[in-house]
Enzyme design. Structure first.
Site, PDB file in Angstrom:
ATOM      1  N   SER A  28       0.917  -1.069   0.138  1.00  0.00           N
ATOM      2  CA  SER A  28      -0.044  -0.139  -0.215  1.00  0.00           C
ATOM      3  C   SER A  28       0.832   1.221  -0.024  1.00  0.00           C
ATOM      4  CB  SER A  28      -0.887  -0.028   1.103  1.00  0.00           C
ATOM      5  OG  SER A  28      -2.068   1.094   1.056  1.00  0.00           O
TER       6      SER A  28
ATOM      7  N   ASP B 167     -10.001  -4.778  -3.978  1.00  0.00           N
ATOM      8  CA  ASP B 167      -9.562  -3.707  -3.184  1.00  0.00           C
ATOM      9  C   ASP B 167     -10.175  -2.591  -3.058  1.00  0.00           C
ATOM     10  OD1 ASP B 167      -7.851  -1.979  -1.772  1.00  0.00           O
ATOM     11  OD2 ASP B 167      -6.055  -3.059  -2.424  1.00  0.00           O
TER      12      ASP B 167
ATOM     13  N   HIS C 125      -8.095  -5.242   0.594  1.00  0.00           N
ATOM     14  CA  HIS C 125      -6.839  -4.715   0.724  1.00  0.00           C
ATOM     15  C   HIS C 125      -6.169  -5.728   1.740  1.00  0.00           C
ATOM     16  CE1 HIS C 125      -4.293  -1.326   0.093  1.00  0.00           C
ATOM     17  NE2 HIS C 125      -4.106  -0.868   1.290  1.00  0.00           N
TER      18      HIS C 125
END
Length: 223
Positions: free
Chosen positions: A121, A173, A204
């Site tokens: 991320s 996600d 995610h």
């Protein structure tokens, strides 16, 4: 003397030989260096491989999209648009802190071509910036559920034109849409990089089939 980021260290070294491989793995927004610590034993790394995993903690800073709340963050996110308006100067500063960690591993006897830069991320955006611009050949770049935020700001390094790149993303996600992973893959492939791209039916996060695949990739690029 550098003021190094605080880190969590995990060593995979079944035969207790000198550590000669390293993975520097950056966590996501609001997390910590402990986030991926439990993953190391699940990777299935080769028994004859001696690898030091370095999981740095991001500094505490206010994050605009979270109402200015102070939390562990590699940089400020100014807008949650698909383009992801971010603080480029803070990405560059965080990247320099990762450069310092690479330098420390080199001082410890790990060659740069045996160092993987990885990130999840927000940490992945910094990993892209570090690895693609690093002046010496690295072992590889791993970008998980992330996006290439600084394409226009990276001084792309010829030394890493043939560096293995692994991009992985969840198809569901809600935080970093999968299209951003696809965009990074397409952009880097168009530049001539060797990119392996996988998606998983997940949000995610990471999942066990993915962790096993990451381990296979690490065994290959660190061999």
């Amino acid at each position: 003397m550098s003021n190094y980021l605080d880190t969590v260290i995990v060593e995979h070294n079944p035969t207790q030989k000198k550590i000669d491989r390293a993975v520097i793995w950056l966590h996501g927004l609001g997390a910590s260096g402990h986030d991926f610590e439990p993953v190391v034993p699940q990777l299935g790394l080769a028994d004859d491989m001696a690898v030091r995993f370095i999981f740095p903690h991001a500094p505490q800073r206010p994050v605009t999209v979270n109402g200015g709340m102070v939390m562990p963050a590699w940089y400020d996110i100014l807008e949650m648009s698909l383009e992801r308006k971010v603080d480029i100067a803070q990405i560059e500063h965080s990247s320099q802190q990762i450069h310092d960690l690479i330098a420390r591993e080199i001082e410890r006897g790990v060659k740069p071509e045996h160092i993987i830069i990885a990130g999840f991320s927000q940490g992945g955006a910094v990993a892209y910036h570090v690895a693609l611009g690093y002046p010496q050949r690295l072992a590889g770049l791993m970008a998980l559920s992330t996006y290439l935020a600084t394409n226009d700001n990276i001084d792309y390094s010829d030394a890493n034109k043939d560096m293995p790149i692994l991009i992985e993303h969840g198809t569901h996600d809600p935080v970093v849409p999968v299209v951003l992973g696809e965009q990074a893959q397409q952009l880097l492939s168009a530049k001539g990089y060797s990119v392996v791209y996988h998606t998983y039916t997940m949000a995610h996060q990471v999942c066990m089939p993915q962790i096993q695949n990451i381990g296979k990739w690490m065994n290959k690029v660190l061999a």
